[in-house]
Design a protein around this motif. Structure first.
Motif, PDB file in Angstrom:
ATOM      1  N   VAL A  84       0.851  -1.189   0.000  1.00  0.00           N
ATOM      2  CA  VAL A  84       0.000   0.000   0.000  1.00  0.00           C
ATOM      3  C   VAL A  84       0.884   1.235   0.000  1.00  0.00           C
ATOM      4  O   VAL A  84       2.057   1.189   0.384  1.00  0.00           O
ATOM      5  CB  VAL A  84      -0.961   0.029   1.211  1.00  0.00           C
ATOM      6  N   ASP A  85       0.300   2.374  -0.418  1.00  0.00           N
ATOM      7  CA  ASP A  85       1.046   3.622  -0.473  1.00  0.00           C
ATOM      8  C   ASP A  85       0.785   4.460   0.773  1.00  0.00           C
ATOM      9  O   ASP A  85       0.221   3.983   1.761  1.00  0.00           O
ATOM     10  CB  ASP A  85       0.723   4.382  -1.758  1.00  0.00           C
ATOM     11  N   PHE A  86       1.178   5.752   0.719  1.00  0.00           N
ATOM     12  CA  PHE A  86       1.054   6.643   1.876  1.00  0.00           C
ATOM     13  C   PHE A  86      -0.399   6.795   2.320  1.00  0.00           C
ATOM     14  O   PHE A  86      -0.677   7.025   3.495  1.00  0.00           O
ATOM     15  CB  PHE A  86       1.614   8.027   1.535  1.00  0.00           C
ATOM     16  N   ASN A  87      -1.333   6.707   1.384  1.00  0.00           N
ATOM     17  CA  ASN A  87      -2.751   6.896   1.691  1.00  0.00           C
ATOM     18  C   ASN A  87      -3.469   5.603   2.033  1.00  0.00           C
ATOM     19  O   ASN A  87      -4.696   5.577   2.129  1.00  0.00           O
ATOM     20  CB  ASN A  87      -3.449   7.567   0.506  1.00  0.00           C
ATOM     21  N   ARG A  88      -2.718   4.537   2.195  1.00  0.00           N
ATOM     22  CA  ARG A  88      -3.271   3.208   2.464  1.00  0.00           C
ATOM     23  C   ARG A  88      -4.085   2.674   1.289  1.00  0.00           C
ATOM     24  O   ARG A  88      -4.900   1.777   1.441  1.00  0.00           O
ATOM     25  CB  ARG A  88      -4.117   3.191   3.747  1.00  0.00           C
ATOM     26  N   ASP A  89      -3.842   3.221   0.101  1.00  0.00           N
ATOM     27  CA  ASP A  89      -4.433   2.682  -1.114  1.00  0.00           C
ATOM     28  C   ASP A  89      -3.511   1.602  -1.657  1.00  0.00           C
ATOM     29  O   ASP A  89      -2.278   1.709  -1.542  1.00  0.00           O
ATOM     30  CB  ASP A  89      -4.616   3.776  -2.173  1.00  0.00           C
ATOM     31  N   ILE A  90      -4.094   0.590  -2.281  1.00  0.00           N
ATOM     32  CA  ILE A  90      -3.268  -0.461  -2.862  1.00  0.00           C
ATOM     33  C   ILE A  90      -2.352   0.160  -3.904  1.00  0.00           C
ATOM     34  O   ILE A  90      -2.781   0.979  -4.730  1.00  0.00           O
ATOM     35  CB  ILE A  90      -4.151  -1.579  -3.479  1.00  0.00           C
ATOM     36  N   ALA A  91      -1.058  -0.139  -3.835  1.00  0.00           N
ATOM     37  CA  ALA A  91      -0.097   0.420  -4.782  1.00  0.00           C
ATOM     38  C   ALA A  91      -0.429  -0.048  -6.193  1.00  0.00           C
ATOM     39  O   ALA A  91      -0.862  -1.191  -6.402  1.00  0.00           O
ATOM     40  CB  ALA A  91       1.319   0.006  -4.401  1.00  0.00           C
ATOM     41  N   PHE A  92      -0.232   0.842  -7.154  1.00  0.00           N
ATOM     42  CA  PHE A  92      -0.559   0.545  -8.549  1.00  0.00           C
ATOM     43  C   PHE A  92       0.089  -0.756  -9.003  1.00  0.00           C
ATOM     44  O   PHE A  92      -0.519  -1.556  -9.706  1.00  0.00           O
ATOM     45  CB  PHE A  92      -0.095   1.707  -9.426  1.00  0.00           C
ATOM     46  N   PHE A  93       1.325  -0.990  -8.576  1.00  0.00           N
ATOM     47  CA  PHE A  93       2.090  -2.138  -9.067  1.00  0.00           C
ATOM     48  C   PHE A  93       1.783  -3.431  -8.335  1.00  0.00           C
ATOM     49  O   PHE A  93       2.165  -4.516  -8.781  1.00  0.00           O
ATOM     50  CB  PHE A  93       3.593  -1.852  -8.959  1.00  0.00           C
ATOM     51  N   SER A  94       1.118  -3.370  -7.181  1.00  0.00           N
ATOM     52  CA  SER A  94       0.934  -4.548  -6.339  1.00  0.00           C
ATOM     53  C   SER A  94       0.042  -5.591  -7.029  1.00  0.00           C
ATOM     54  O   SER A  94      -1.042  -5.275  -7.511  1.00  0.00           O
ATOM     55  CB  SER A  94       0.313  -4.142  -5.004  1.00  0.00           C
ATOM     56  N   ALA A  95       0.502  -6.828  -7.090  1.00  0.00           N
ATOM     57  CA  ALA A  95      -0.245  -7.903  -7.757  1.00  0.00           C
ATOM     58  C   ALA A  95      -1.582  -8.148  -7.066  1.00  0.00           C
ATOM     59  O   ALA A  95      -1.691  -8.054  -5.842  1.00  0.00           O
ATOM     60  CB  ALA A  95       0.581  -9.180  -7.790  1.00  0.00           C
ATOM     61  N   ARG A  96      -2.581  -8.482  -7.854  1.00  0.00           N
ATOM     62  CA  ARG A  96      -3.941  -8.705  -7.336  1.00  0.00           C
ATOM     63  C   ARG A  96      -4.355 -10.156  -7.555  1.00  0.00           C
ATOM     64  O   ARG A  96      -3.865 -10.851  -8.452  1.00  0.00           O
ATOM     65  CB  ARG A  96      -4.951  -7.796  -8.049  1.00  0.00           C
ATOM     66  N   GLY A  97      -5.302 -10.597  -6.724  1.00  0.00           N
ATOM     67  CA  GLY A  97      -5.880 -11.907  -6.900  1.00  0.00           C
ATOM     68  C   GLY A  97      -7.086 -11.856  -7.814  1.00  0.00           C
ATOM     69  O   GLY A  97      -7.360 -10.806  -8.411  1.00  0.00           O
ATOM     70  N   PRO A  98      -7.808 -12.941  -7.965  1.00  0.00           N
ATOM     71  CA  PRO A  98      -7.575 -14.211  -7.269  1.00  0.00           C
ATOM     72  C   PRO A  98      -6.389 -14.983  -7.833  1.00  0.00           C
ATOM     73  O   PRO A  98      -5.971 -14.738  -8.963  1.00  0.00           O
ATOM     74  CB  PRO A  98      -8.887 -14.969  -7.501  1.00  0.00           C
ATOM     75  N   SER A  99      -5.875 -15.883  -7.017  1.00  0.00           N
ATOM     76  CA  SER A  99      -4.775 -16.730  -7.450  1.00  0.00           C
ATOM     77  C   SER A  99      -5.327 -18.029  -8.035  1.00  0.00           C
ATOM     78  O   SER A  99      -6.232 -18.636  -7.455  1.00  0.00           O
ATOM     79  CB  SER A  99      -3.863 -17.061  -6.273  1.00  0.00           C
ATOM     80  N   PRO A 100      -4.790 -18.486  -9.167  1.00  0.00           N
ATOM     81  CA  PRO A 100      -5.254 -19.756  -9.737  1.00  0.00           C
ATOM     82  C   PRO A 100      -4.832 -20.948  -8.898  1.00  0.00           C
ATOM     83  O   PRO A 100      -5.308 -22.066  -9.135  1.00  0.00           O
ATOM     84  CB  PRO A 100      -4.579 -19.789 -11.114  1.00  0.00           C
ATOM     85  N   CYS A 101      -3.942 -20.724  -7.908  1.00  0.00           N
ATOM     86  CA  CYS A 101      -3.486 -21.838  -7.065  1.00  0.00           C
ATOM     87  C   CYS A 101      -4.262 -21.951  -5.763  1.00  0.00           C
ATOM     88  O   CYS A 101      -4.095 -22.930  -5.030  1.00  0.00           O
ATOM     89  CB  CYS A 101      -2.008 -21.666  -6.718  1.00  0.00           C
ATOM     90  N   ASP A 102      -5.061 -20.945  -5.441  1.00  0.00           N
ATOM     91  CA  ASP A 102      -5.699 -20.902  -4.128  1.00  0.00           C
ATOM     92  C   ASP A 102      -6.724 -22.010  -3.945  1.00  0.00           C
ATOM     93  O   ASP A 102      -7.440 -22.394  -4.881  1.00  0.00           O
ATOM     94  CB  ASP A 102      -6.407 -19.556  -3.918  1.00  0.00           C
ATOM     95  N   ALA A 103      -6.794 -22.468  -2.698  1.00  0.00           N
ATOM     96  CA  ALA A 103      -7.883 -23.354  -2.313  1.00  0.00           C
ATOM     97  C   ALA A 103      -9.147 -22.527  -2.153  1.00  0.00           C
ATOM     98  O   ALA A 103      -9.089 -21.302  -2.006  1.00  0.00           O
ATOM     99  CB  ALA A 103      -7.531 -24.065  -1.011  1.00  0.00           C
ATOM    100  N   PRO A 104     -10.327 -23.152  -2.182  1.00  0.00           N
ATOM    101  CA  PRO A 104     -11.576 -22.393  -2.022  1.00  0.00           C
ATOM    102  C   PRO A 104     -11.570 -21.580  -0.726  1.00  0.00           C
ATOM    103  O   PRO A 104     -11.175 -22.063   0.330  1.00  0.00           O
ATOM    104  CB  PRO A 104     -12.644 -23.494  -1.981  1.00  0.00           C
ATOM    105  N   GLY A 105     -11.975 -20.321  -0.827  1.00  0.00           N
ATOM    106  CA  GLY A 105     -12.045 -19.459   0.343  1.00  0.00           C
ATOM    107  C   GLY A 105     -10.791 -18.652   0.594  1.00  0.00           C
ATOM    108  O   GLY A 105     -10.812 -17.712   1.391  1.00  0.00           O
TER     109      GLY A 105
END
Length: 466
Positions: A84-105
């Motif tokens: 996150v950046d100074f404003n607690r917003d997700i940083a532009f570059f930060s990877a987002r989900g969902p992950s194709p490897c994740d288990a349900p939930g």
């Protein structure tokens, strides 16, 4: 990692493993081991977790699109950390989900921590400000080390991870999500939660940066208009939090409470509730200050939140004209152009042109950039010269050009009747000579009026030519 001494009779395994690396050429994929040339990666990670080792991974710098996670950080069970950046917003570059490897939930990432302009030791000497999830993950690993020192075995690493997620500061949409995970790291709250038979702890999530300073600034809101901010209360202790109430006796009438889900509520460990704070100024230029007291059975007593705001319409949003969004092979020097209407309240407005190679416009240690050849602002038929300032760090640049805009007086005339004149349109131009070839740049215009009102244009991008 499980047996660094190569002696199975000794217990010298790590408690925590930090991984500030990943295969960023493969965002959005759950790669099998043969594809990445490693043997049994998921098995190895699962074995570490089963042996009660906390496996922390940087989420990756492959955002901002949904599904932009990278391996191995997106593999099931690991603790992936976004930025996150100074404003607690997700940083532009930060990877987002969902992950194709994740288990349900499961969500990706699982937590976020500061990752923009993080002070760090340099590769050769000194200190530098750096961006990236590689600098967010070690903060979570360090928090786990502090908690492990405070709560040794038989408390498990899984319990420590769970406590951090349970009392993290919820950001973005309510609940776990695939941008912020469970929320922002809050080490003190996790410590309180893990204390045996600890008293209830009222943990207040302040919606306005800086985080949790107890000051909520509504900034500029037009007279008779309203702005609503949601305040979250969470139980960071291991006992029931009860007797929640709000003392509004000291509130200025321009501040009200709405959608109160907390009064009279009992919160179990890690549970939360919210209330909306509403600011509705009545007079232009009026400044409002008030205190809101929040009561509960927290032994620390009442907590006070300070509210402030000003009656003021934010300046009109600038409309970007050139270069066109997504334009390719733009010839250097680059000419920027934009327009906006005059301020509704008659305030003087300054325009700031922000230019960067990073889509979140995060700044870092500046060095002097090349002097622009010219800076011209057109307002009606007059020319207004502004001051300039530029910043560059390792090939990317933030230009903040503050341009004083004169307000045009519009008169009506003729024949004893008049109709309201349309608000004048003000135009701004700036020519930049210091841009790199074959580089993607992002730009926007921020407008700030003399009462502190702020508006920002949409973000555009372009690519320079050779």
């Amino acid at each position: 990692v499980l047996d660094p001494g190569a002696d199975p009779e000794t217990d010298d395994s790590a408690d925590i493993v930090n991984n500030s690396w990943g295969f960023d050429l493969n965002p959005g994929q759950c790669l099998t081991d043969p594809q990445i040339g490693l043997t049994n990666m998921q098995v190895a990670l699962t074995n570490l977790i089963a042996a009660d080792v906390a496996v922390v991974f940087s989420a990756g710098n492959t955002g901002p699109l949904s599904g932009s996670s990278i391996p191995p950080g997106n593999m099931s069970g690991v603790l992936a950390v976004g930025a996150v950046d100074f404003n607690r917003d997700i940083a532009f570059f930060s990877a987002r989900g969902p992950s194709p490897c994740d288990a349900p939930g499961e969500v990706f990432p699982r937590l976020v921590a500061p990752g923009v302009a993080v002070r760090s030791a340099g590769l050769t000497s000194g200190y530098v400000n750096v961006d990236g999830t590689s600098f967010s993950a070690p903060q979570v690993a360090g928090a786990l080390a502090l908690l492990r020192q405070a709560f040794p075995a038989p408390t498990s690493m899984t319990d420590l991870e769970s406590a951090m997620q349970q009392v993290s500061v919820d950001l973005g949409v309510q609940g776990d999500d695939n941008d912020y995970g469970s929320g922002l790291l809050a080490v003190d709250a996790a410590y309180n939660l893990l204390l045996p038979n600890s008293a209830p702890v009222l943990f207040i999530s302040d919606p306005v940066p800086p985080a949790n300073d107890g000051i909520i600034d509504f900034a500029s809101v037009g007279p008779l208009k309203s702005r609503s901010l949601s305040l979250e209360l969470k139980n960071g202790g291991s006992s029931i939090l009860a007797s929640i109430s709000f003392d509004t006796s000291a509130l200025n009438p321009v501040f009200t409470l709405a959608n109160d889900q907390c009064t009279g509520r009992t919160l179990t460990t890690g549970a939360s509730c919210s209330v909306d704070l509403v600011f509705t100024p009545t007079v232009l230029g009026s400044i409002a200050l008030s205190d809101l007291s929040i009561n509960s059975n927290d032994p620390a007593g009442s907590q006070v939140v300070h509210l402030s705001g000003i009656g003021n319409n934010a300046p009109p949003v600038a409309s970007l004209l050139q270069p066109a969004d997504g334009a390719l092979d733009i010839t250097r020097p680059v000419l920027f152009g934009w327009q906006r209407q005059a301020d509704l309240d008659g305030d003087v407005v300054n325009d700031f042109l922000l230019l960067s190679e990073l889509g979140d416009f995060s700044d870092s240690t500046p060095i002097t950039a090349a002097l622009p050849q010219g800076l011209v602002l057109l307002a009606g038929g007059g020319f207004f010269w502004g001051l300039w300032r530029s910043r560059r760090d390792k090939g990317w640049m933030l230009l903040a050009l503050f341009l004083g805009l004169a307000l045009l007086q519009v008169s009506c005339g003729g024949g004893g009747s008049a109709s309201p004149a349309a608000a004048p349109v003000l135009s701004g131009e700036y020519q930049s000579t210091g841009l790199l070839p074959n580089t993607v740049y992002y730009w926007k215009v921020r407008s700030e009026d003399s009462r502190g009102g702020v508006s920002e244009s949409a973000v555009r991008s372009f690519t320079t030519g050779p």
